[in-house]
Design an enzyme around this catalytic site. Structure first.
Site, PDB file in Angstrom:
ATOM      1  N   ASP A  18       0.856  -1.183   0.000  1.00  0.00           N
ATOM      2  CA  ASP A  18       0.000   0.000   0.000  1.00  0.00           C
ATOM      3  C   ASP A  18       0.892   1.233   0.000  1.00  0.00           C
ATOM      4  O   ASP A  18       1.041   1.921   1.017  1.00  0.00           O
ATOM      5  CB  ASP A  18      -0.902  -0.033   1.237  1.00  0.00           C
ATOM      6  CG  ASP A  18      -2.033   0.988   1.155  1.00  0.00           C
ATOM      7  OD1 ASP A  18      -2.304   1.493   0.048  1.00  0.00           O
ATOM      8  OD2 ASP A  18      -2.646   1.267   2.194  1.00  0.00           O
ATOM      9  N   GLU A  89      -6.202   5.115  -9.078  1.00  0.00           N
ATOM     10  CA  GLU A  89      -7.505   5.635  -8.665  1.00  0.00           C
ATOM     11  C   GLU A  89      -8.033   6.735  -9.579  1.00  0.00           C
ATOM     12  O   GLU A  89      -7.298   7.639  -9.991  1.00  0.00           O
ATOM     13  CB  GLU A  89      -7.410   6.172  -7.233  1.00  0.00           C
ATOM     14  CG  GLU A  89      -8.739   6.467  -6.598  1.00  0.00           C
ATOM     15  CD  GLU A  89      -8.716   6.222  -5.093  1.00  0.00           C
ATOM     16  OE1 GLU A  89      -9.676   6.644  -4.436  1.00  0.00           O
ATOM     17  OE2 GLU A  89      -7.770   5.608  -4.583  1.00  0.00           O
ATOM     18  N   LYS A 125      -9.280   1.987  -9.483  1.00  0.00           N
ATOM     19  CA  LYS A 125      -9.893   2.189  -8.165  1.00  0.00           C
ATOM     20  C   LYS A 125     -10.988   3.247  -8.250  1.00  0.00           C
ATOM     21  O   LYS A 125     -10.783   4.340  -8.779  1.00  0.00           O
ATOM     22  CB  LYS A 125      -8.839   2.630  -7.137  1.00  0.00           C
ATOM     23  CG  LYS A 125      -7.906   1.521  -6.701  1.00  0.00           C
ATOM     24  CD  LYS A 125      -6.902   2.011  -5.667  1.00  0.00           C
ATOM     25  CE  LYS A 125      -7.513   2.118  -4.300  1.00  0.00           C
ATOM     26  NZ  LYS A 125      -6.514   2.468  -3.266  1.00  0.00           N
ATOM     27  N   THR A 149     -13.004   0.987  -3.611  1.00  0.00           N
ATOM     28  CA  THR A 149     -12.312   1.442  -2.420  1.00  0.00           C
ATOM     29  C   THR A 149     -13.231   2.280  -1.533  1.00  0.00           C
ATOM     30  O   THR A 149     -14.395   2.498  -1.854  1.00  0.00           O
ATOM     31  CB  THR A 149     -11.052   2.232  -2.826  1.00  0.00           C
ATOM     32  OG1 THR A 149     -10.268   2.536  -1.664  1.00  0.00           O
ATOM     33  CG2 THR A 149     -11.407   3.513  -3.555  1.00  0.00           C
ATOM     34  N   PHE A 171     -12.011  -1.083   4.412  1.00  0.00           N
ATOM     35  CA  PHE A 171     -11.048  -0.352   5.227  1.00  0.00           C
ATOM     36  C   PHE A 171     -11.176  -0.758   6.694  1.00  0.00           C
ATOM     37  O   PHE A 171     -12.193  -0.484   7.321  1.00  0.00           O
ATOM     38  CB  PHE A 171     -11.280   1.154   5.083  1.00  0.00           C
ATOM     39  CG  PHE A 171     -10.641   1.753   3.856  1.00  0.00           C
ATOM     40  CD1 PHE A 171     -10.506   1.031   2.691  1.00  0.00           C
ATOM     41  CD2 PHE A 171     -10.178   3.059   3.874  1.00  0.00           C
ATOM     42  CE1 PHE A 171      -9.917   1.586   1.566  1.00  0.00           C
ATOM     43  CE2 PHE A 171      -9.596   3.627   2.761  1.00  0.00           C
ATOM     44  CZ  PHE A 171      -9.457   2.897   1.603  1.00  0.00           C
TER      45      PHE A 171
END
Length: 314
Positions: A18, A89, A125, A149, A171
């Site tokens: 990440d 993203e 994303k 996400t 998350f």
């Protein structure tokens, strides 16, 4: 003596970095890597990138063009270091605009193609809003794989499975943050962690109904959360926690295991059902909105940096 935790974890879950930190990716040798506006901003601020960023900014037609060019540049560099997916993203500003998300996603895939990287290596994303999930459904039909996400509620996960997305990123740590703020004296360690509970529930639902969508736990606050989810399909982990796992030698127990589908999937949710169920979850409502704002704030900072470089002031 037991192997280090990271080595053992790689035998149970696909480990994903990440980060946009190239050196960290080289060191920990993850299978995949994920980025987001905050991580791209961190990578872009590295002094060694300044000259190249200035060149990109000057060549871009506008600031949006520059933003996507930077994201793909960093993503392309990362793709040479990992054998699997690289997540890139779509702008968080487009979280409530299905058509704009579709156009931006297709543009990112075209940019990667110009770098010689095919769509099978890229996960686009998209925030798990209703509009984002609708866009992801269409992208998957076009052969563009997606990573949904900012996922905090079970209903978001349900809708993503209905849409047939490739991967979701529930998350963990941000869920824990909310519960700690609400109940500061509660014990949220180990299996009591509400973020861990959320991912386990989603994982079991997906496996029990035979969904093919990958579950990738994200946003970890400590290695205890990672250990509690050992065996999850994928886990995306920051360099700091990867290092802690690599330096810790103790037995690691597999906590999640796939099993055959036990029942047929439920009927797909419609928009009203989705919005009502998500609205009923105070944590998820707050954290989704906050996450979109935070990513947008970092995007604005990157826009400012690129604007200064474009004008020769950086």
């Amino acid at each position: 003596m037991a192997e280090d935790l990271l080595t053992q974890l790689k035998g149970m879950s696909t480990v994903v970095a990440d980060t946009g930190d190239i050196d960290a990716i080289r060191r920990f040798e993850p299978t995949d890597a994920t980025t987001n506006p905050s991580l791209i901003l961190q990578a872009a601020q590295h002094e060694g990138r300044r000259e190249r960023l200035a060149e990109i900014a000057r060549q871009a037609t506008d600031i949006d063009d520059a933003l996507d060019a930077v994201a793909v540049e960093i993503g392309s560099e990362i793709s040479s270091l990992v054998p699997g997916y690289v997540s890139t993203e779509v702008s968080a500003r487009l979280s409530f605009d299905t058509d704009a998300t579709l156009n931006r996603a297709r543009s990112l895939i075209e940019r990667y193609d110009r770098h010689g990287i095919g769509p099978e290596r890229i996960l686009i994303k998209v925030a798990a809003t209703w509009e984002g999930i609708r866009a992801a459904r269409q992208l998957e039909r076009e052969g563009i794989r997606t990573n949904l996400t900012l996922l905090f509620s079970f209903v978001q996960a349900q809708a993503c499975a209905d849409a047939g997305v490739t991967l979701i990123s529930p998350f963990v740590g941000r869920i824990l943050d909310w519960y700690r703020a609400e109940w500061p004296d509660a014990d949220f360690s180990g299996d009591n962690d509400p973020g861990v509970k959320s991912v386990k529930k989603i994982y079991e639902h997906y496996k029990g109904h035979g969904y093919g969508t990958i579950v990738m736990g994200a946003s970890f606050r400590n290695t205890g959360e990672i250990i509690a989810l050992a065996g999850c399909d994928r886990l995306t982990i920051s360099p700091t926690l990867l290092e802690e796992l690599a330096e810790t030698c103790q037995p690691l127990e597999r906590r999640l295991s796939p099993s055959g589908a036990e029942t047929s999937p439920p009927e797909p949710l419609d928009e009203a059902e989705f919005r009502w169920a998500h609205n009923e979850d105070a944590m998820a409502t707050a954290k989704l909105a906050e996450g979109i704002r935070r990513f947008t704030d970092d995007q604005r900072k990157l826009e400012k940096l690129l604007g200064e470089l474009r004008e020769g002031r950086g």
